[in-house]
Scaffold this motif. Sequence first.
Motif, PDB file in Angstrom:
ATOM      1  N   ARG A  49       0.834  -1.196   0.000  1.00  0.00           N
ATOM      2  CA  ARG A  49       0.000   0.000   0.000  1.00  0.00           C
ATOM      3  C   ARG A  49       0.872   1.251   0.000  1.00  0.00           C
ATOM      4  N   VAL A  56      -4.865  -4.342  -2.377  1.00  0.00           N
ATOM      5  CA  VAL A  56      -3.749  -3.828  -1.573  1.00  0.00           C
ATOM      6  C   VAL A  56      -3.993  -2.363  -1.228  1.00  0.00           C
ATOM      7  N   ALA A  57      -4.432  -1.561  -2.190  1.00  0.00           N
ATOM      8  CA  ALA A  57      -4.683  -0.139  -1.952  1.00  0.00           C
ATOM      9  C   ALA A  57      -5.746   0.078  -0.887  1.00  0.00           C
ATOM     10  N   GLN A  58      -6.748  -0.815  -0.854  1.00  0.00           N
ATOM     11  CA  GLN A  58      -7.844  -0.678   0.106  1.00  0.00           C
ATOM     12  C   GLN A  58      -7.534  -1.306   1.457  1.00  0.00           C
ATOM     13  N   GLY A  59      -6.384  -1.972   1.563  1.00  0.00           N
ATOM     14  CA  GLY A  59      -6.012  -2.601   2.822  1.00  0.00           C
ATOM     15  C   GLY A  59      -6.600  -3.973   3.036  1.00  0.00           C
ATOM     16  N   VAL A  98      -0.880   2.120  -4.641  1.00  0.00           N
ATOM     17  CA  VAL A  98       0.106   1.096  -4.288  1.00  0.00           C
ATOM     18  C   VAL A  98       1.481   1.524  -4.774  1.00  0.00           C
TER      19      VAL A  98
END
Length: 256
Positions: free
Chosen positions: A114, A180-183, A200
């Motif tokens: 992230r 990945v960006a949203q966790g 990311v």
Amino acid sequence: MTKPLRAAAASIFGLVFVISSITDIRAADLRVLAGGSMTGPLNELAPLFERASGHNLTIHFDSTPNLIKLATSGASFDLGVVPVDVFKNAEAKARFAPGPTTDIARVGYGVIVRAGTPKPDISTADALKKMLLDAKSITFLPASAAGAYVSSVFERLGIAEAMKAKMVPQTSTGEIAKAVAQGDAEAGVFLINVLMAPGVELAGPLPADLQNDLVFTAAIAGDTKEAEAAKAFIAYLKTPAAVAIIRAKGMEPGLE
């Protein structure tokens, strides 16, 4: 003139050069099978080809297993720009015209995290192994040629069983970076061009002793009625202008 405009102009010029070498070619509706990881470059190149040639493209992007299913189901198509793994299936290969294929693009594997989080050390096999074991969750697209290679890396590192509990599987390439960006996943492992996305950051490519290029190759369907138009599109994908766009999307051109 900006770089994007220069690239577009160069692409159209390159295409006109390709098309002008083919006489008596009528407008065609081309149905294309393509690997999901080719979405970025082909979505940019397709309209340039259409405007300059008069042909229309309908591109179906999918994973290797699904592309094999489509080819072997008898579905109608005119050409493919697919992972070489598709041609390892004898029945799928038989749907294409005999003879050599044309390599269009290749790309290696990497790891993303992230944006704004510390980048882990993955410079060696041992460092990558530690990073994967320390991560709470890992995402990729298992049901694909690239996913099969990622799984083989886990096996080579001796952590295949441990990774099963950490897996956040995706069903499309675009969902990997998004997760990945949203966790939803701590890290993503896949083809580098697919991992280039907002939110990311690339931790790096896989170590050299674990790295591998996935090659995307093109061929016309054995029963296509639009062979000349299909060949024109494949020829366009090898022009310098098209290669520049392929590189801009994080891939390298296929080897000659």
